[in-house]
Design a protein around this motif. Structure first.
Motif, PDB file in Angstrom:
ATOM      1  N   VAL A  63       0.775  -1.216   0.076  1.00 49.04           N
ATOM      2  CA  VAL A  63       0.081   0.042   0.140  1.00 49.04           C
ATOM      3  C   VAL A  63       0.899   1.241   0.095  1.00 49.04           C
ATOM      4  O   VAL A  63       0.533   2.117  -0.678  1.00 49.04           O
ATOM      5  CB  VAL A  63      -0.988  -0.179   1.218  1.00 49.04           C
ATOM      6  N   LEU A  64       1.997   1.491   0.772  1.00 51.00           N
ATOM      7  CA  LEU A  64       2.771   2.427   0.864  1.00 51.00           C
ATOM      8  C   LEU A  64       3.526   2.585  -0.752  1.00 51.00           C
ATOM      9  O   LEU A  64       3.611   3.552  -1.250  1.00 51.00           O
ATOM     10  CB  LEU A  64       4.067   2.117   1.675  1.00 51.00           C
ATOM     11  N   ALA A  65       3.770   1.551  -1.262  1.00 52.26           N
ATOM     12  CA  ALA A  65       4.497   1.508  -2.485  1.00 52.26           C
ATOM     13  C   ALA A  65       3.528   1.979  -3.573  1.00 52.26           C
ATOM     14  O   ALA A  65       3.798   2.920  -4.554  1.00 52.26           O
ATOM     15  CB  ALA A  65       5.015   0.240  -3.190  1.00 52.26           C
ATOM     16  N   LEU A  66       2.190   1.563  -3.634  1.00 46.43           N
ATOM     17  CA  LEU A  66       1.322   2.161  -4.428  1.00 46.43           C
ATOM     18  C   LEU A  66       0.942   3.546  -4.255  1.00 46.43           C
ATOM     19  O   LEU A  66       0.887   4.293  -5.136  1.00 46.43           O
ATOM     20  CB  LEU A  66      -0.233   1.374  -4.182  1.00 46.43           C
ATOM     21  N   GLY A  67       0.891   3.858  -2.819  1.00 44.10           N
ATOM     22  CA  GLY A  67       0.768   5.539  -2.868  1.00 44.10           C
ATOM     23  C   GLY A  67       1.855   6.194  -3.077  1.00 44.10           C
ATOM     24  O   GLY A  67       1.638   7.281  -3.992  1.00 44.10           O
ATOM     25  N   GLU A  68       3.199   5.800  -3.166  1.00 47.48           N
ATOM     26  CA  GLU A  68       4.389   6.457  -3.826  1.00 47.48           C
ATOM     27  C   GLU A  68       4.089   6.657  -5.109  1.00 47.48           C
ATOM     28  O   GLU A  68       4.208   7.659  -5.841  1.00 47.48           O
ATOM     29  CB  GLU A  68       5.592   5.810  -3.187  1.00 47.48           C
ATOM     30  N   VAL A  69       3.735   5.544  -5.740  1.00 46.19           N
ATOM     31  CA  VAL A  69       3.759   5.523  -7.179  1.00 46.19           C
ATOM     32  C   VAL A  69       2.633   6.232  -7.739  1.00 46.19           C
ATOM     33  O   VAL A  69       2.705   6.890  -9.042  1.00 46.19           O
ATOM     34  CB  VAL A  69       3.858   4.110  -7.827  1.00 46.19           C
ATOM     35  N   ARG A  70       1.563   6.415  -7.156  1.00 41.28           N
ATOM     36  CA  ARG A  70       0.515   7.306  -7.789  1.00 41.28           C
ATOM     37  C   ARG A  70       0.625   8.753  -7.012  1.00 41.28           C
ATOM     38  O   ARG A  70       0.172   9.600  -7.785  1.00 41.28           O
ATOM     39  CB  ARG A  70      -0.815   6.665  -7.331  1.00 41.28           C
ATOM     40  N   ALA A  71       1.220   9.033  -6.144  1.00 34.51           N
ATOM     41  CA  ALA A  71       1.300  10.421  -5.536  1.00 34.51           C
ATOM     42  C   ALA A  71       2.505  11.371  -5.579  1.00 34.51           C
ATOM     43  O   ALA A  71       2.744  12.575  -5.437  1.00 34.51           O
ATOM     44  CB  ALA A  71       0.584  10.723  -4.259  1.00 34.51           C
ATOM     45  N   ASN A  72       3.622  10.462  -5.976  1.00 29.34           N
ATOM     46  CA  ASN A  72       4.962  10.976  -6.042  1.00 29.34           C
ATOM     47  C   ASN A  72       5.529  10.897  -7.641  1.00 29.34           C
ATOM     48  O   ASN A  72       5.513   9.820  -7.990  1.00 29.34           O
ATOM     49  CB  ASN A  72       5.925  10.399  -5.146  1.00 29.34           C
ATOM     50  N   PRO A  73       5.381  12.052  -8.200  1.00 33.14           N
ATOM     51  CA  PRO A  73       5.634  12.092  -9.568  1.00 33.14           C
ATOM     52  C   PRO A  73       7.008  11.416 -10.017  1.00 33.14           C
ATOM     53  O   PRO A  73       7.039  10.981 -11.033  1.00 33.14           O
ATOM     54  CB  PRO A  73       5.667  13.534  -9.941  1.00 33.14           C
ATOM     55  N   ALA A 114       1.768   8.105   2.600  1.00 28.10           N
ATOM     56  CA  ALA A 114       1.745   7.039   1.694  1.00 28.10           C
ATOM     57  C   ALA A 114       0.638   6.099   1.927  1.00 28.10           C
ATOM     58  O   ALA A 114       0.175   5.543   1.060  1.00 28.10           O
ATOM     59  CB  ALA A 114       3.144   6.752   1.238  1.00 28.10           C
ATOM     60  N   GLY A 115       0.441   5.612   3.175  1.00 28.45           N
ATOM     61  CA  GLY A 115      -0.345   4.614   3.797  1.00 28.45           C
ATOM     62  C   GLY A 115      -1.591   4.828   3.184  1.00 28.45           C
ATOM     63  O   GLY A 115      -2.297   4.020   2.648  1.00 28.45           O
ATOM     64  N   LEU A 116      -2.016   5.931   3.717  1.00 28.06           N
ATOM     65  CA  LEU A 116      -3.504   6.652   3.360  1.00 28.06           C
ATOM     66  C   LEU A 116      -3.799   6.556   1.861  1.00 28.06           C
ATOM     67  O   LEU A 116      -4.823   6.092   1.215  1.00 28.06           O
ATOM     68  CB  LEU A 116      -3.991   7.640   4.325  1.00 28.06           C
ATOM     69  N   THR A 117      -2.953   7.586   1.288  1.00 31.48           N
ATOM     70  CA  THR A 117      -2.777   7.638  -0.249  1.00 31.48           C
ATOM     71  C   THR A 117      -2.930   6.044  -0.996  1.00 31.48           C
ATOM     72  O   THR A 117      -3.647   6.118  -1.933  1.00 31.48           O
ATOM     73  CB  THR A 117      -1.720   8.415  -0.616  1.00 31.48           C
ATOM     74  N   GLY A 118      -2.065   5.400  -0.506  1.00 28.21           N
ATOM     75  CA  GLY A 118      -2.032   4.145  -1.127  1.00 28.21           C
ATOM     76  C   GLY A 118      -3.335   3.327  -1.065  1.00 28.21           C
ATOM     77  O   GLY A 118      -3.839   2.750  -2.065  1.00 28.21           O
ATOM     78  N   ALA A 119      -4.108   3.186   0.202  1.00 27.88           N
ATOM     79  CA  ALA A 119      -5.228   2.531   0.535  1.00 27.88           C
ATOM     80  C   ALA A 119      -6.225   3.135  -0.512  1.00 27.88           C
ATOM     81  O   ALA A 119      -7.197   2.443  -0.976  1.00 27.88           O
ATOM     82  CB  ALA A 119      -5.663   2.561   1.933  1.00 27.88           C
ATOM     83  N   VAL A 120      -6.444   4.405  -0.538  1.00 30.43           N
ATOM     84  CA  VAL A 120      -7.264   5.312  -1.319  1.00 30.43           C
ATOM     85  C   VAL A 120      -7.161   4.725  -2.871  1.00 30.43           C
ATOM     86  O   VAL A 120      -8.203   4.445  -3.570  1.00 30.43           O
ATOM     87  CB  VAL A 120      -7.377   6.533  -1.359  1.00 30.43           C
ATOM     88  N   HIS A 121      -5.886   4.687  -3.300  1.00 31.93           N
ATOM     89  CA  HIS A 121      -5.545   4.260  -4.741  1.00 31.93           C
ATOM     90  C   HIS A 121      -5.915   2.795  -4.956  1.00 31.93           C
ATOM     91  O   HIS A 121      -6.150   2.303  -6.115  1.00 31.93           O
ATOM     92  CB  HIS A 121      -4.188   4.716  -5.225  1.00 31.93           C
ATOM     93  N   LEU A 122      -5.805   2.008  -4.017  1.00 33.32           N
ATOM     94  CA  LEU A 122      -6.074   0.453  -4.031  1.00 33.32           C
ATOM     95  C   LEU A 122      -7.551   0.431  -4.416  1.00 33.32           C
ATOM     96  O   LEU A 122      -7.802  -0.419  -5.308  1.00 33.32           O
ATOM     97  CB  LEU A 122      -6.015  -0.193  -2.705  1.00 33.32           C
ATOM     98  N   VAL A 123      -8.344   1.289  -4.197  1.00 29.63           N
ATOM     99  CA  VAL A 123      -9.669   1.226  -4.540  1.00 29.63           C
ATOM    100  C   VAL A 123      -9.783   1.879  -5.931  1.00 29.63           C
ATOM    101  O   VAL A 123     -10.473   1.268  -6.870  1.00 29.63           O
ATOM    102  CB  VAL A 123     -10.747   1.980  -3.495  1.00 29.63           C
ATOM    103  N   LEU A 124      -9.306   3.060  -6.246  1.00 24.46           N
ATOM    104  CA  LEU A 124      -9.416   3.857  -7.542  1.00 24.46           C
ATOM    105  C   LEU A 124      -9.135   2.920  -8.488  1.00 24.46           C
ATOM    106  O   LEU A 124      -9.638   2.901  -9.552  1.00 24.46           O
ATOM    107  CB  LEU A 124      -8.718   5.137  -7.211  1.00 24.46           C
TER     108      LEU A 124
END
Lengths: 413, 413
Positions: B179-189, B370-380
């Motif tokens: 989830v942290l990795a996903l958050g980073e890849v979706r929100a860190n350019p 990144a944890g919360l961001t990643g959890a949100v993008h897991l859904v999106l």
């Protein structure tokens, strides 16, 4: 554009199934299928059982609407073949070659072999693409080898441009182990089912091909899987051909096997290896596998040690990558079961239990044939990929021979 | 179905650009956009410059057409938030929790927090899904934790079914590092641009999240990236909490840092750590990072050693995976630059030169967010994925709240 790929992936599919699978409207699917039929890419294949109204027509790709060339270049030999659009090889040639002779010599012979094979077919359909595997790292986007250690003269060579210019077809080039992994995942049902797998080649060099969800993971420089030069404690200060010390390949690769075999033979540790050394004045890894196959205990112990060393590194990689299948290939692994057994033991002993719960470790089901198969699928995967196809088949205009200017990166100049 | 995802990915796109990008006909694109507008999912956003005829309308996702809940459960605390369909967090709460209290207690509190947050919004749109990160391995297809070492009571617990039943929304659960990795890849350019990356979390445990081509690679059991228990030579016979010996975590994880810190403090090797030990009667990894931040040389040396040990394993993984970016996160790495510098040194010294040619090694740009961001993008990522969306938005019928029976696996019973 997904319609053709769906028909290709599920031969015998029908209009209603395409509508359901792709989420497209019935009219859209009908229009697309009609255009694909007009372009000669799709044909009817009997009728499916009716679920009420008229029996739907079964559809299949017209596999002979185009040809694909596969080229598998190894250190000392190469295989060139032609396949239809389903990936079935129609004709192939194998000949000895020294990749160190450089790209002009080697690709010249590739070109002649492709032309000879084309000439053998009575009425060859258009060539849709050429896939090439080479024994070194490749920047996949540009199809150029990058500092390949055993391929002098190939660094940065424009393989794509040269072959595309000669055959007016798009070209994809990849590292040989990636091509083996792709061949395995496309033609070995167990590998296809696993989805996430590692192909580990143990020969003169040691390398891995990574597959994630059925796609080859190449990494940002195209060198993912280069595990021959990772550090292993057992290698201590042993020098490697790469210039570093302590590499896996320096203690478990083909050269290491030959070196240890010579030591054994000279010290009287192995009658079989001493005999081979006396007969030819030198030893190679092939002598070790031959001696092991004849039951020589020292040679078998050498192979088992190599297997344990590779297995120790693989244990880390299995915990890291969690594959469903590890496929072992390369000259060293097919001598008896020493290497397979030793790799299995190391991995199951040391990997995370959860990571090995569903893991199978097997010898390659395809053997050397995986190289040609993989090279062919390197092309097929690319030409049937939705986005690219959209540019190749502008709807309404007849298709056939794809535009060579397309591909994963600009084609020939 | 790709139309909505294309509008979402490129806000301000136009009809002509969609036609070009997706390879669909102009009529098809117009029909789909009209339906998305009727369903309230897409809105006009001004006009784009004309390239001849009428100026095309810019299109964007109506980000407030739905809500997504993200839940980031750690060992000792959790963050719950609500985001719009673009992933922007609208409201969030953080509170202490002991994951070892078990799923009934912890998920009960998650439910209450989500309800509180929903109650704070004046007119909340429908909840499209819930994404949850937990500190342990998860079988992604079923959303169930699998033998998580620090989560007693959670093994096989039906997290999806429980939350989906309560909120009538589809649920996705994943390991916290993924989830942290996903958050980073979706929100860190920089991470998005790299495409292939490793997120390495060094805290109490040590774990990695793998991203291949922008997608998380989870492996067949969902445990890819579990690198805390790979063997490292330096760990020799040191016992690990997993029951094995010689694991990376046993010498470089938070517990190892605390153990070494105590040894140092008791032997007079670090005044700062001795002071902390005297004050509280025990030491944790946080005491080491605090001492290092105040300049204590012994504490800094401890962190550097942990960095070198993690870096030694990472060197192998970088050669194997060839990422463009390694992101370091977790409590231990943010204390000065010792860990970062030591990891960099080990990786650049020992990985294959080609594999590090484009490699950057950086601290997480998002940190804990990144944890919360990643959890949100897991859904999106899941709800906007083409195939799934096709089932959720039967064309012609109004959409809005997606059918909870859909998702990567069956939803609530």
């Amino acid at each position: 554009m997904a319609v053709l790929d769906a028909i290709r992936s599920r031969p015998g599919t029908t209009h209603p199934r395409l509508v359901q699978q792709l989420g497209l409207g019935r009219t859209v699917v009908s229009q697309r299928v009609a255009r694909l039929e007009a372009a000669g890419l799709v044909a009817q294949d009997g009728l499916a059982p009716s679920s009420g109204g008229r029996s739907p027509r079964r559809l299949r790709l017209r596999r002979n609407a185009g040809l694909v060339a596969g080229v598998d270049i190894g250190a000392t030999g190469m295989t060139v073949g032609l396949a239809d659009l389903s990936g079935s090889v129609l004709a192939a040639s194998r000949e000895a070659v020294d990749v160190a002779d450089g790209p002009d010599v080697v690709l010249g012979r590739v070109e002649r072999l492709v032309e000879d094979l084309l000439a053998r077919l009575p009425a060859p359909p258009p060539l849709w693409g050429i896939g090439v595997g080479v024994p070194g790292p490749v920047e996949f986007a540009t199809s150029r080898p990058v500092a390949p250690p055993i391929m002098p003269g190939w660094d940065g060579y424009p393989v794509r441009e040269r072959l595309a210019g000669r055959f007016a077809a798009p070209v994809w080039v990849d590292n040989d182990v990636n091509v083996l992994a792709l061949g395995e995942v496309r033609a070995n049902p167990a590998a296809a089912e696993a989805g996430d797998l590692l192909y580990v080649k143990i020969g003169t060099g040691i390398g891995a091909g990574l597959v994630s969800g059925g796609r080859v993971h190449r990494g940002v420089n195209g060198c993912a899987g280069d595990i021959g030069h990772v550090a292993v404690a057992e290698a201590g200060a042993v020098s490697c051909r790469c210039g570093n010390v302590g590499c896996l390949e320096a203690v478990a690769g083909g050269a290491a096997l030959a070196r240890e075999a010579r030591r054994l033979a000279e010290r009287g540790g192995s009658p079989a290896l001493a005999e081979a050394l006396a007969a030819r004045g030198g030893l190679t890894a092939a002598d070790v596998t031959a001696a092991a196959e004849r039951g020589d205990p020292a040679a078998r112990a050498l192979l088992a040690r190599a297997g344990r060393l590779v297995g120790g590194t693989l244990a880390t990689l299995v915990s890291f990558y969690n594959p469903g299948l590890v496929v072992l290939g390369g000259g060293v692994v097919h001598a008896g079961d020493q290497v397979l057994a030793a790799v299995r033991e190391s991995v199951y002993r040391r990997s995370l239990p959860l990571a090995t719960r569903m893991l199978r470790i097997e010898l390659s089901a395809l053997g050397e044939a995986a190289g040609l198969t993989g090279a062919v699928h390197l092309v097929l995967d690319s030409v049937f990929e939705a986005e690219r196809l959209a540019r190749w088949l502008p709807w309404g205009s007849p298709a056939g021979h794809p535009d060579v200017a397309c591909g994963p990166a600009p084609g020939p100049a």
